[in-house]
Design a protein around this motif. Sequence first.
Motif: not given
Length: 215
Positions: A49, A99, A102-103, A105-106
Motif C-alpha cells: 500500500h 468499491s 485494495s490490491q 487500488k494499490a
Amino acid sequence: MKLLHVDSSILGSQSTSRQLTAAAVAEWSAKHPGTQVEYLDLAAQAPAHFAADAMGFRLPAGAQPTEAQQRENAVSEKLVSQFLAADVIVVGAPLYNFSIPSQLKAWIDRLAQPGRTFKYTEKGPQGLATGKTVIVVSTRGGIYSTTDAGQAAEHQESYLKVVFGFFGITDVRFVRAEGLAMGEQQKAKALEAATQDINLASAEAANQGSAKAVA
C-alpha cells in the motif's frame, strides 16, 4: 499491439471477474492477431500500500533515496512502465464493499505519478497516458446500475472511469456482470450480457482500427 491483462479478485478459480477477463483477452486477441499479452495478477503480486517510502521519486534534486525508497521506487517504476507500454489494458474489477479491491487500488496508486501519467498545468491537470483503450470487467453480487440509490452506492466503475480519465484515457469500456449473488437465473443472465459486451467491445475496436487504416 500490446495488451496488459490485470486481475485483482482474491477468489482464484472461483472468480467470475477472472473468467470474464480471460474471455475478453481471448476475444480481443482473436480479433487483433499478433497482440502481445502480458499478465499481472494483483492478488498474487500486489504492491505494498502507498506509503511515504513510495514517494521517493519526488525527492529534491541531489537527495539520495534510502534503501526502502529505492526498493519502493523500483516497484513503482516497473508497474508504471508496464502500464505505459500497453496499448490495451483489460482490468478485472470486482465490487468489494462498494468499491474496488485494495490490491487494485494499490496498483493505481503506483501508476499515478506526475510527469508519467499526468501533469499539472496553469489550466489544471492534464493526462499523459493518452491513446489507450481500457476494458474494465466489472462484477457485482447485487444490482447497482438500475437505480439512483444503487448508482450512488457504488464506487467501483465511477472511480475507475474518473482515474483512468485523469490519466488521459478517453476510451474506457465497461463489461458488467451484476446480480451474481441473486440466484442462478440472474447469474446466467448477467454472464450472457457480459459476454455480449465483450464481443461488442472487441468488434468496435477492430472496426475503429480498420477505419483508421483506410483514413
